[in-house]
Design a protein around this motif. Structure first.
Motif, PDB file in Angstrom:
ATOM      1  N   HIS A  54      27.255  32.903 -19.878  1.00 55.25           N
ATOM      2  CA  HIS A  54      28.508  33.556 -20.247  1.00 55.25           C
ATOM      3  C   HIS A  54      28.361  35.069 -20.137  1.00 55.25           C
ATOM      4  O   HIS A  54      28.649  35.803 -21.070  1.00 55.25           O
ATOM      5  N   GLY A  55      27.855  35.512 -18.989  1.00 57.06           N
ATOM      6  CA  GLY A  55      27.675  36.935 -18.772  1.00 57.06           C
ATOM      7  C   GLY A  55      26.395  37.490 -19.362  1.00 57.06           C
ATOM      8  O   GLY A  55      26.155  38.688 -19.335  1.00 57.06           O
ATOM      9  N   ARG A  56      25.577  36.618 -19.900  1.00 60.33           N
ATOM     10  CA  ARG A  56      24.296  37.022 -20.472  1.00 60.33           C
ATOM     11  C   ARG A  56      23.186  36.324 -19.701  1.00 60.33           C
ATOM     12  O   ARG A  56      23.438  35.510 -18.811  1.00 60.33           O
ATOM     13  N   GLU A  57      21.965  36.600 -20.072  1.00 59.79           N
ATOM     14  CA  GLU A  57      20.805  36.038 -19.383  1.00 59.79           C
ATOM     15  C   GLU A  57      20.627  34.543 -19.662  1.00 59.79           C
ATOM     16  O   GLU A  57      20.165  33.806 -18.807  1.00 59.79           O
ATOM     17  N   TRP A  58      20.988  34.105 -20.847  1.00 60.07           N
ATOM     18  CA  TRP A  58      20.715  32.727 -21.257  1.00 60.07           C
ATOM     19  C   TRP A  58      21.984  31.894 -21.358  1.00 60.07           C
ATOM     20  O   TRP A  58      23.080  32.407 -21.565  1.00 60.07           O
ATOM     21  N   SER A  59      21.793  30.587 -21.267  1.00 57.82           N
ATOM     22  CA  SER A  59      22.803  29.604 -21.651  1.00 57.82           C
ATOM     23  C   SER A  59      22.186  28.823 -22.814  1.00 57.82           C
ATOM     24  O   SER A  59      21.005  28.993 -23.118  1.00 57.82           O
ATOM     25  N   CYS A  60      22.938  27.939 -23.412  1.00 55.38           N
ATOM     26  CA  CYS A  60      22.373  27.072 -24.458  1.00 55.38           C
ATOM     27  C   CYS A  60      21.233  26.237 -23.864  1.00 55.38           C
ATOM     28  O   CYS A  60      20.204  26.010 -24.501  1.00 55.38           O
ATOM     29  N   ALA A  61      21.432  25.809 -22.613  1.00 57.82           N
ATOM     30  CA  ALA A  61      20.455  24.968 -21.923  1.00 57.82           C
ATOM     31  C   ALA A  61      19.146  25.695 -21.625  1.00 57.82           C
ATOM     32  O   ALA A  61      18.125  25.046 -21.381  1.00 57.82           O
ATOM     33  N   SER A  62      19.164  27.009 -21.678  1.00 60.02           N
ATOM     34  CA  SER A  62      17.930  27.765 -21.424  1.00 60.02           C
ATOM     35  C   SER A  62      16.821  27.371 -22.388  1.00 60.02           C
ATOM     36  O   SER A  62      15.650  27.372 -22.016  1.00 60.02           O
ATOM     37  N   CYS A  63      17.188  27.031 -23.600  1.00 61.53           N
ATOM     38  CA  CYS A  63      16.198  26.634 -24.604  1.00 61.53           C
ATOM     39  C   CYS A  63      16.251  25.135 -24.922  1.00 61.53           C
ATOM     40  O   CYS A  63      15.231  24.533 -25.216  1.00 61.53           O
ATOM     41  N   HIS A  64      17.453  24.559 -24.869  1.00 60.65           N
ATOM     42  CA  HIS A  64      17.635  23.170 -25.300  1.00 60.65           C
ATOM     43  C   HIS A  64      17.631  22.167 -24.146  1.00 60.65           C
ATOM     44  O   HIS A  64      17.744  20.975 -24.386  1.00 60.65           O
ATOM     45  N   LYS A  98      22.964  25.227 -42.430  1.00 62.06           N
ATOM     46  CA  LYS A  98      22.007  25.368 -41.339  1.00 62.06           C
ATOM     47  C   LYS A  98      22.718  25.312 -39.983  1.00 62.06           C
ATOM     48  O   LYS A  98      22.411  26.083 -39.076  1.00 62.06           O
ATOM     49  N   SER A  99      23.673  24.411 -39.861  1.00 62.26           N
ATOM     50  CA  SER A  99      24.440  24.308 -38.617  1.00 62.26           C
ATOM     51  C   SER A  99      25.149  25.623 -38.322  1.00 62.26           C
ATOM     52  O   SER A  99      25.084  26.134 -37.192  1.00 62.26           O
ATOM     53  N   GLU A 100      25.802  26.163 -39.311  1.00 60.23           N
ATOM     54  CA  GLU A 100      26.535  27.415 -39.118  1.00 60.23           C
ATOM     55  C   GLU A 100      25.587  28.560 -38.801  1.00 60.23           C
ATOM     56  O   GLU A 100      25.869  29.392 -37.937  1.00 60.23           O
ATOM     57  N   LYS A 101      24.440  28.610 -39.470  1.00 60.79           N
ATOM     58  CA  LYS A 101      23.446  29.656 -39.216  1.00 60.79           C
ATOM     59  C   LYS A 101      23.001  29.636 -37.762  1.00 60.79           C
ATOM     60  O   LYS A 101      22.966  30.666 -37.087  1.00 60.79           O
ATOM     61  N   TRP A 102      22.674  28.445 -37.255  1.00 56.78           N
ATOM     62  CA  TRP A 102      22.168  28.351 -35.886  1.00 56.78           C
ATOM     63  C   TRP A 102      23.261  28.549 -34.851  1.00 56.78           C
ATOM     64  O   TRP A 102      23.023  29.143 -33.799  1.00 56.78           O
ATOM     65  N   ARG A 104      25.787  30.577 -35.279  1.00 60.10           N
ATOM     66  CA  ARG A 104      25.985  32.029 -35.291  1.00 60.10           C
ATOM     67  C   ARG A 104      24.883  32.733 -34.508  1.00 60.10           C
ATOM     68  O   ARG A 104      25.144  33.564 -33.644  1.00 60.10           O
ATOM     69  N   ARG A 105      23.648  32.370 -34.768  1.00 58.83           N
ATOM     70  CA  ARG A 105      22.504  33.019 -34.123  1.00 58.83           C
ATOM     71  C   ARG A 105      22.477  32.743 -32.618  1.00 58.83           C
ATOM     72  O   ARG A 105      22.336  33.647 -31.802  1.00 58.83           O
ATOM     73  N   ASN A 106      22.624  31.473 -32.242  1.00 58.49           N
ATOM     74  CA  ASN A 106      22.530  31.112 -30.827  1.00 58.49           C
ATOM     75  C   ASN A 106      23.734  31.589 -30.030  1.00 58.49           C
ATOM     76  O   ASN A 106      23.594  31.994 -28.875  1.00 58.49           O
ATOM     77  N   CYS A 107      24.918  31.538 -30.610  1.00 55.36           N
ATOM     78  CA  CYS A 107      26.100  32.038 -29.910  1.00 55.36           C
ATOM     79  C   CYS A 107      25.956  33.528 -29.640  1.00 55.36           C
ATOM     80  O   CYS A 107      26.325  34.009 -28.569  1.00 55.36           O
ATOM     81  N   ASN A 108      25.418  34.240 -30.592  1.00 55.21           N
ATOM     82  CA  ASN A 108      25.199  35.667 -30.375  1.00 55.21           C
ATOM     83  C   ASN A 108      24.231  35.900 -29.214  1.00 55.21           C
ATOM     84  O   ASN A 108      24.450  36.785 -28.390  1.00 55.21           O
ATOM     85  N   ASP A 109      23.170  35.094 -29.116  1.00 52.07           N
ATOM     86  CA  ASP A 109      22.213  35.232 -28.009  1.00 52.07           C
ATOM     87  C   ASP A 109      22.864  34.927 -26.662  1.00 52.07           C
ATOM     88  O   ASP A 109      22.591  35.589 -25.661  1.00 52.07           O
ATOM     89  N   VAL A 110      23.708  33.916 -26.631  1.00 51.62           N
ATOM     90  CA  VAL A 110      24.295  33.447 -25.371  1.00 51.62           C
ATOM     91  C   VAL A 110      25.567  34.220 -25.006  1.00 51.62           C
ATOM     92  O   VAL A 110      25.801  34.507 -23.836  1.00 51.62           O
ATOM     93  N   LEU A 111      26.380  34.562 -26.006  1.00 53.04           N
ATOM     94  CA  LEU A 111      27.695  35.158 -25.749  1.00 53.04           C
ATOM     95  C   LEU A 111      27.832  36.611 -26.196  1.00 53.04           C
ATOM     96  O   LEU A 111      28.826  37.242 -25.866  1.00 53.04           O
ATOM     97  N   ALA A 112      26.901  37.088 -26.994  1.00 55.20           N
ATOM     98  CA  ALA A 112      27.009  38.407 -27.624  1.00 55.20           C
ATOM     99  C   ALA A 112      28.189  38.454 -28.598  1.00 55.20           C
ATOM    100  O   ALA A 112      28.805  39.491 -28.813  1.00 55.20           O
ATOM    101  N   ARG A 113      28.522  37.287 -29.168  1.00 52.50           N
ATOM    102  CA  ARG A 113      29.567  37.173 -30.180  1.00 52.50           C
ATOM    103  C   ARG A 113      29.406  35.814 -30.849  1.00 52.50           C
ATOM    104  O   ARG A 113      28.642  34.979 -30.384  1.00 52.50           O
ATOM    105  N   GLU A 114      30.153  35.593 -31.905  1.00 50.89           N
ATOM    106  CA  GLU A 114      30.158  34.268 -32.524  1.00 50.89           C
ATOM    107  C   GLU A 114      31.004  33.327 -31.681  1.00 50.89           C
ATOM    108  O   GLU A 114      31.947  33.750 -31.013  1.00 50.89           O
ATOM    109  N   CYS A 115      30.646  32.069 -31.687  1.00 49.40           N
ATOM    110  CA  CYS A 115      31.458  31.056 -31.011  1.00 49.40           C
ATOM    111  C   CYS A 115      32.710  30.791 -31.842  1.00 49.40           C
ATOM    112  O   CYS A 115      32.686  30.888 -33.067  1.00 49.40           O
TER     113      CYS A 115
END
Length: 132
Positions: A54-64, A98-102, A104-115
């Motif tokens: 999404h315009g960043r280096e990673w996707s969710c699939a990059s780690c998962h 825990k779901s919300e924490k992850w 928030r954290r992962n969306c920021n890494d992938v999108l540079a914003r919250e999902c």
């Protein structure tokens, strides 16, 4: 009623209601997200979202991994990550905080914003659809 009780009770009631929005099973969390999004989740969109950059280096699939039914690893640290799909890891999406924490954290890494709630619902619907 004591003045303190008039102030504290509405705060406690609001906390209990917000917790109810994020219930403790993957299906309950999906229902809460769909309600927040105001629409039914779309698993196909969730899969596409999960695997896209999404315009960043990673996707969710990059780690998962593109199919998150097995273990993955963090793209930069190499730290092991257990399966994300609930059918392959029964602990996933059972703790709302825990779901919300992850998310928030992962969306920021992938999108540079919250999902958005719709994006989370779509991804969770896809993850729930993955069966053994």
């Amino acid at each position: 009623m004591h003045r303190c009780h008039r102030t504290v009770l509405p705060v406690v009631a609001a906390a209990l209601c917000s917790t109810a929005l994020w219930a403790g099973t993957p299906a309950e969390q999906l229902n809460a997200l769909a309600a927040q999004a105001g629409r039914s989740p779309n698993p196909a969109q969730g899969q596409q979202f999960f695997n896209a950059q999404h315009g960043r280096e990673w996707s969710c699939a990059s780690c998962h991994n593109a199919l998150p039914t097995g273990d993955g690893k963090h793209a930069s640290t190499g730290k092991a990550i257990t399966a994300l799909a609930p059918a392959f890891n029964p602990e996933r999406f059972t703790d709302p905080a825990k779901s919300e924490k992850w998310f928030r954290r992962n969306c920021n890494d992938v999108l540079a914003r919250e999902c958005s709630a719709a994006e989370k619902a779509d991804v969770l619907a896809w993850l729930i659809s993955l069966k053994r």
